[in-house]
Design an enzyme around this catalytic site. Structure first.
Site, mmCIF file in Angstrom:
data_model
loop_
_atom_site.group_PDB
_atom_site.id
_atom_site.type_symbol
_atom_site.label_atom_id
_atom_site.label_comp_id
_atom_site.label_asym_id
_atom_site.label_seq_id
_atom_site.Cartn_x
_atom_site.Cartn_y
_atom_site.Cartn_z
ATOM 1 N N HIS A 1 -21.472 7.581 41.194
ATOM 2 C CA HIS A 1 -20.233 7.553 40.308
ATOM 3 C C HIS A 1 -20.033 9.016 39.883
ATOM 4 O O HIS A 1 -19.144 9.096 38.993
ATOM 5 C CB HIS A 1 -20.243 6.528 39.257
ATOM 6 N N HIS B 1 -18.609 0.025 43.312
ATOM 7 C CA HIS B 1 -19.798 0.215 43.713
ATOM 8 C C HIS B 1 -19.526 -0.373 45.441
ATOM 9 O O HIS B 1 -20.312 -1.083 45.978
ATOM 10 C CB HIS B 1 -20.526 -1.216 43.360
#
Ligand code: ADP
Ligand code: MG
Length: 593
Positions: free
Chosen positions: A80, A253
């Protein structure tokens, strides 16, 4: 044999998931994260690596007055970036626990980081709402020996996951009724910033947690993706997306979105994303918000800026005021080509804490304050005369170019960078025909258009050529004899000026290969030509031959030169255009077939 078989199978899986291309720089996948983090700490202005599995602030964790500060810790799966490590630094996060790719950090990492960071003023955990993260942070707090005071703030801003239970039409995900609830996404960095700034200001643990919860509860986000992310360690795409479709409601995700929809324009996507966000927060007329336009890792700044403009427009239409905004790549899903839009209700205290300085390298130097959008068009003045008799010569020239821009682009695509026709279209596309007026004024106007509207080498080179022709023909009394003499003068000056500008000589596979023989021919026949039209026709023959000769040349100037031998076999589009100054049918196929 067994190993080979295993390799074969692995490659096969890769190929089916991502068309066989390796789209990530890596060594041994097992070392991927360690090598990446090892690189990071060496350029990060504030972070150091702790072998227990966390990044810590290098300087003391103190308030602006030098007193022990509440420590603010976050963490989560890797993939991320720049979240979270990029947001480590005085005034934001004091420690960060990175998990493996898309995997929550383990409880021991978090316990160690918490013990290390505590200065006696307590530690705040900022946790994104995913089962694994919530569990591990909880276990970590249970693992503390009761000496560290902790609080935690849960971030759960993604409205897509709240909507998915209600909207069952296209959904592949399970009903959300007793699921884990909304996911934590881009609002996380706002919570982290506000808490970090409050801690640095000197707030106590309860107050830091309170302001963090206020931001978390008043934030909502929604994302859409045009292409999945690619997992560097497994070499797989996070989901498959068929042509023409986009995932709406994607998480960070790599999980699929809550609905698969037809791709549409940026303004419609902005509407699709902001509508549920605004509804979730109950926003209306005159409400003040923070706006975050966040790229999911594979979205260009060009696109993010465009989306930001559309979001400003959308909010303006609803009379919602973005008092601060952020545009960039902050919270990603590896290299997913997607965007998330976040709104947070703004209070003056939240704005002040967001504006406070921080050492965290990924936090913007200053936040946006603009609330109005208008596209930044370049405004052109009309540059062509529109009076007098029709100029048949230059009308025909422009007509040939206007009709062939696609074919010229195609040639430049084969042996260049594919922009030549577009550049010519920018310069000539909007010229109204027939052209009226005398040669000099029109050539001057066309030169100006080439300079200001066309880009690339061709704008500068052809602009120079037209300018020199205009100068050469200046003062002509418009008689055939004068026109021929003026053009002759102009062309030899153009040869000089173009060669001086770009250094190309005959044989370099550029428009010089048409221009030089044309100028030579005209000089030769200037006195004997029967009419201006006759002079043009004879000049055209020489220019055409010159253009055709480029087919066997290897480009040594311009973008085509980067292709080396690959430019061979393709006629130079600039040379074709030069020949059309004098005649021809305007068909590229005359040169290619
Ligand atoms: P770019 O090479 O910047 O993409 P364009 O596609 O706009 O430029 O224009 C390409 C044309 O420019 C070529 O077809 C060639 O005829 C011409 N050109 C390239 N380099 C030169 C140069 N050094 N001198 C004269 N003409 C050139
Ligand atoms: Mg080009």
């Amino acid at each position: 044999m067994a190993t080979e078989d295993a390799q074969h199978t692995a490659q096969h899986t890769d190929a089916s998931a991502s068309s066989g291309r390796i789209r990530s720089f890596k060594n041994d996948p097992a070392n991927f994260l360690a090598e990446s983090l090892g690189g990071l700490v060496n350029h990060h202005p504030a972070a150091e690596w702790h072998d227990e599995g966390f990044l810590g602030q290098r300087t003391p964790i103190v308030t602006k007055d030098g007193k022990p500060a509440v420590a603010v810790i976050s963490g989560g799966g890797s993939g991320h970036e720049p979240m979270h490590a990029g947001f480590l630094g005085e005034g934001m996060l004091n420690a960060v626990c990175p998990g493996l790719l898309f995997t929550s950090p383990n409880a021991v990492q978090i316990t160690e980081a918490t013990n290390w960071a505590d200065q006696g003023a307590g530690v705040l955990h900022i946790v994104k709402n995913y089962t694994g993260d919530v569990m591990n942070f909880k276990v970590a707090r249970q693992g503390l020996e009761g000496e560290v005071e902790t609080e935690s703030v849960l971030v759960a801003d993604d409205v897509a996951t709240a909507l998915s239970s209600a909207d069952d039409s296209d959904s592949d995900t399970d009903s959300n009724d007793d699921g884990p609830g909304r996911r934590g996404t881009a609002a996380t960095i706002l919570v982290e910033k506000v808490c970090g700034a409050a801690a640095y200001r000197g707030d106590d643990l309860a107050s830091v947690a309170a302001i963090g919860r206020e931001v978390a509860e008043n934030s909502a986000s929604m994302a859409a993706a045009l292409a999945p992310g690619y997992l560097p360690t497994s070499g797989k795409d996070t989901f498959d997306l068929t042509a023409g479709s986009m995932e709406v409601g994607v998480g960070i995700h790599g999980e699929r979105g809550v609905s698969r929809e037809e791709t549409t324009t940026a303004d419609s996507i902005v509407d699709r994303l902001l509508e549920p966000v605004v509804e979730d927060l109950g926003l209306g007329d005159g409400d003040e918000v923070i706006l975050v336009v966040n790229g999911l890792g594979g979205t260009t700044d060009l696109e993010l800026n465009l989306i930001f403009g559309q979001a400003l427009q959308w909010l303006a239409d609803k009379h919602i005021i973005p008092v601060r905004s952020m545009v960039g790549t902050f919270v990603t899903s590896v290299n997913m080509h997607g965007v998330s839009l976040t709104l947070t209700k703004a209070s003056s205290e939240v704005v002040e804490l967001l504006d406070a300085p921080t050492q965290a390298p990924a936090w913007p130097k200053s936040l946006g304050t603009g609330t109005e959008f208008s596209a930044a068009h370049q405004v052109f003045e009309e540059d062509l005369p529109d009076e007098g008799e029709e100029n048949e010569w230059l009308t025909a020239v422009v007509e040939r170019i206007q009709n062939a821009t696609d074919d010229l682009t195609e040639l430049d695509r084969l042996a260049g960078d594919g922009d030549f026709g577009q550049n010519m279209d920018a310069a000539f596309g909007s010229v109204d025909l027939p052209l009226k007026g005398e040669d000099t004024a029109l050539l001057d106007g066309l030169a100006h258009r080439l300079f200001v509207r066309a880009g690339g080498t061709s704008g500068a080179v052809l602009g120079t050529m037209f300018r020199e022709m205009a100068r050469g023909m200046d003062g002509s009394d418009n008689s055939p004899k004068d026109r021929i003499a003026g053009l002759n003068k102009g062309l030899s000056a153009a040869v000089e000026a173009v060669r001086d500008l770009g250094g190309a000589k005959p044989g370099d596979n550029t428009l010089v290969d048409a221009l030089v023989p044309a100028a030579e021919k005209l000089a030769e026949i200037a006195d004997s030509a029967e009419s201006f039209e006759d002079a043009l026709e004879q000049t055209y023959k020489a220019a055409e031959e010159g253009a055709l000769s480029t087919r066997e040349m290897v480009a040594t100037k311009g973008r085509a030169s980067y292709l080396g031998d690959a430019s061979k076999g393709v006629v130079d589009p600039g040379a074709i255009l030069v020949s059309w100054l004098f005649g021809g049918t305007g068909q590229v196929s005359d040169f290619t077939e």
